[in-house]
Design a protein around this motif. Structure first.
Motif, PDB file in Angstrom:
ATOM      1  N   GLN A 360      70.492  52.062  35.827  1.00 25.98           N
ATOM      2  CA  GLN A 360      70.155  50.981  34.896  1.00 25.98           C
ATOM      3  C   GLN A 360      71.259  50.745  33.858  1.00 25.98           C
ATOM      4  O   GLN A 360      71.043  50.066  32.863  1.00 25.98           O
ATOM      5  CB  GLN A 360      68.831  51.300  34.202  1.00 25.98           C
ATOM      6  CG  GLN A 360      67.656  51.332  35.179  1.00 25.98           C
ATOM      7  CD  GLN A 360      66.319  51.619  34.499  1.00 25.98           C
ATOM      8  OE1 GLN A 360      66.156  52.598  33.790  1.00 25.98           O
ATOM      9  NE2 GLN A 360      65.362  50.742  34.738  1.00 25.98           N
ATOM     10  N   LEU A 395      62.914  52.366  39.406  1.00 27.40           N
ATOM     11  CA  LEU A 395      63.949  51.990  38.458  1.00 27.40           C
ATOM     12  C   LEU A 395      64.597  50.672  38.865  1.00 27.40           C
ATOM     13  O   LEU A 395      64.906  50.458  40.042  1.00 27.40           O
ATOM     14  CB  LEU A 395      65.024  53.075  38.370  1.00 27.40           C
ATOM     15  CG  LEU A 395      64.560  54.465  37.907  1.00 27.40           C
ATOM     16  CD1 LEU A 395      65.699  55.465  38.036  1.00 27.40           C
ATOM     17  CD2 LEU A 395      64.060  54.407  36.471  1.00 27.40           C
ATOM     18  N   TYR A 398      70.558  47.804  37.643  1.00 24.72           N
ATOM     19  CA  TYR A 398      71.459  46.997  36.827  1.00 24.72           C
ATOM     20  C   TYR A 398      72.925  47.326  37.105  1.00 24.72           C
ATOM     21  O   TYR A 398      73.820  46.563  36.749  1.00 24.72           O
ATOM     22  CB  TYR A 398      71.172  47.211  35.340  1.00 24.72           C
ATOM     23  CG  TYR A 398      69.764  46.837  34.923  1.00 24.72           C
ATOM     24  CD1 TYR A 398      69.136  45.714  35.447  1.00 24.72           C
ATOM     25  CD2 TYR A 398      69.057  47.613  34.010  1.00 24.72           C
ATOM     26  CE1 TYR A 398      67.841  45.377  35.081  1.00 24.72           C
ATOM     27  CE2 TYR A 398      67.762  47.280  33.621  1.00 24.72           C
ATOM     28  CZ  TYR A 398      67.161  46.164  34.159  1.00 24.72           C
ATOM     29  OH  TYR A 398      65.881  45.824  33.792  1.00 24.72           O
TER      30      TYR A 398
END
Length: 466
Positions: A360, A395, A398
């Protein structure tokens, strides 16, 4: 003589071929079959009696070629295992790691069982234990490259280097049967030219029959960029311009050593500012020791680098991470860095910790340098899943996901074709394609047939009289 293809038939894993000359039985490779529709325990269901095998020839150390040897011995095989010296050492390392994986899965299943989630069967039982691995190691008889070795009065074996991995060899057998001489070669896995650290594959001598891998049939490697150029571009963006971190999942044996050497060249030549590099894999550290032990087997470029600049697997900004405590401390390193960790497909290993803490992170890039099988976490990231499951948590992704094939250790379609075309077409009677997905085999077979070769794509357990 009779050839039976017992493994890696229309699939990649589980290489295992039986060659029978009169009543003498030779098993070429004995790999784990871990295709998705099979349990690991099914590997003990051999289609022959292990005690009837006279000798095993091992082409190289990778688990899909070596990983079922301890099971073979546990169930009655009592002969020698012939391989090159580096293959013996690397196989021992990989088999001991397999025991650890088996035990972890068994313990995890038993913990779940204790919470009432499983029935009395508990977790999957280990396929073999450490003592079976050591029994396997005791059976190794090592043979150098290009040195004919007489197995018995009628059979001669020669190992020919094929790149792909330190010690990897094609097995070429000359056989006298009923007064007639025949020859057959088993390629194992074929490497590619100009690969970091490893020598180029050597041409095989003319044979009557060729059993060849087909992993990259119909696929072609990137040709317009070198390993160093590709790494420089990715590192410059991820670590220099964005001041972030680059995570590279890499198999501990082979891929990591080639990657470290390539990074060493980049930094020693001043092609990039110094960036901290962590190699976070105990197995990679041990495997690197084996590469140093057999330094005479690495390619001339790596040997020249060693002579001129020192150890190709060591440089100032490189740290080999030994224990788990130090591994976890990497998450507290806030400067730009490169993290190399196993396993390559993200299924287990310390790499999962690094992903857990960085998936992330907008300033993290994950660079895949190898193949990721369907169903693995690596495959899900590469296909663009926006949410992934890591360590019991969902999760969002990103981090930037990238992939390159410049460090693939398998020869591509052109390399596979060249390997066959080096044969004497008038002598070569049949080419058997193994170790590949069926679509890859069909594409390679079509090209070979257009070039005038007779090609067979065996089904599993199919036998041929040669």
């Amino acid at each position: 003589m009779k050839l039976t293809i017992h493994g890696a038939a229309r699939q990649v894993t589980g290489s295992m071929h039986l060659l029978e000359v009169d009543r003498y039985k030779i098993l070429i490779d004995c790999g784990l079959d871990y295709e998705k529709d099979r349990s690991i325990q099914s590997n003990e269901n051999f289609p022959f009696r292990p005690e009837e095998i006279d000798v095993v020839i091992l082409t190289h150390a990778h688990i899909d070629h070596s990983g079922n040897l301890p099971t073979l011995i546990r169930l009655g095989f009592n002969g020698q295992i012939l391989c090159t010296p580096p293959t013996a050492d690397l196989t021992e390392l990989l088999l001991l790691d397999s025991v650890s994986i088996f035990m972890n899965k068994a313990n995890k299943g038993n913990r779940k069982r204790s919470k009432g989630k499983f029935n009395s069967g508990g977790g999957p039982q280990p396929l073999y234990l450490q003592k079976h691995v050591m029994d396997t190691v005791d059976r190794f008889v090592t043979i150098g490259f290009n040195r004919p070795f007489r197995i018995n009065g009628n059979i001669e074996l020669t190992f020919i280097p094929v790149g792909h991995l330190l010690g990897a060899a094609a097995a070429v057998l000359k056989i006298t049967e009923n007064g007639e001489e025949k020859s057959i070669a088993f390629t194992g896995d074929i490497g590619r030219k100009n690969y970091p650290v490893l020598n180029d594959p050597q041409a095989l001598p003319p044979v009557d029959y060729l059993v060849t891998e087909s992993t990259y049939g119909g696929r072609y490697h990137t040709k317009n960029k070198s390993v160093e150029q590709t790494l420089i571009e990715v590192i410059d963006k991820a670590c220099i311009k964005e001041q972030g971190r680059l995570i590279i999942p890499a198999f501990s044996i082979g891929r990591t050593q080639s990657l470290v050497y390539s990074l060493n060249k980049i930094f020693s030549e001043g092609l990039l500012p110094q960036v901290k590099v962590f190699v976070d894999s105990p197995m990679a550290t041990m495997a690197t020791g084996i590469f140093r032990k057999y330094h005479s087997h690495v390619n001339q470029e790596a040997q020249d680098f060693y002579r001129d600049k020192g150890d190709e697997f060591e440089f100032d900004n490189l740290t080999y991470v030994e224990n788990l405590k130090d591994s976890r401390q990497i998450s507290n390193y806030y400067e730009p860095c490169i993290i190399i960790s196993s396993a390559g497909m993200l299924e287990g290993g310390r790499i999962q910790d690094h992903l857990f803490y960085n998936i992330q992170n907008y300033y993290c890039t994950i660079l895949f340098i190898g193949y990721c099988a369907k169903g693995t976490l690596g495959h899900r990231l590469l296909r663009g899943d926006s949410i992934v499951h890591i360590k019991d948590r969902e999760l969002a992704v990103y981090a930037t996901i990238k992939q390159t094939d410049v460090l693939s250790a398998h020869g591509d379609h052109n390399d596979l074709m060249e390997n066959v075309k080096q044969q004497d077409k008038a002598k070569l009677k049949n080419v058997f394609l193994v170790h590949g997905e069926e679509a890859s085999m069909q594409l390679l077979a079509g090209d070979l047939e257009q070039n005038g070769y007779t090609v067979t794509i065996p089904e599993q357990d199919m036998a041929y009289t040669l």
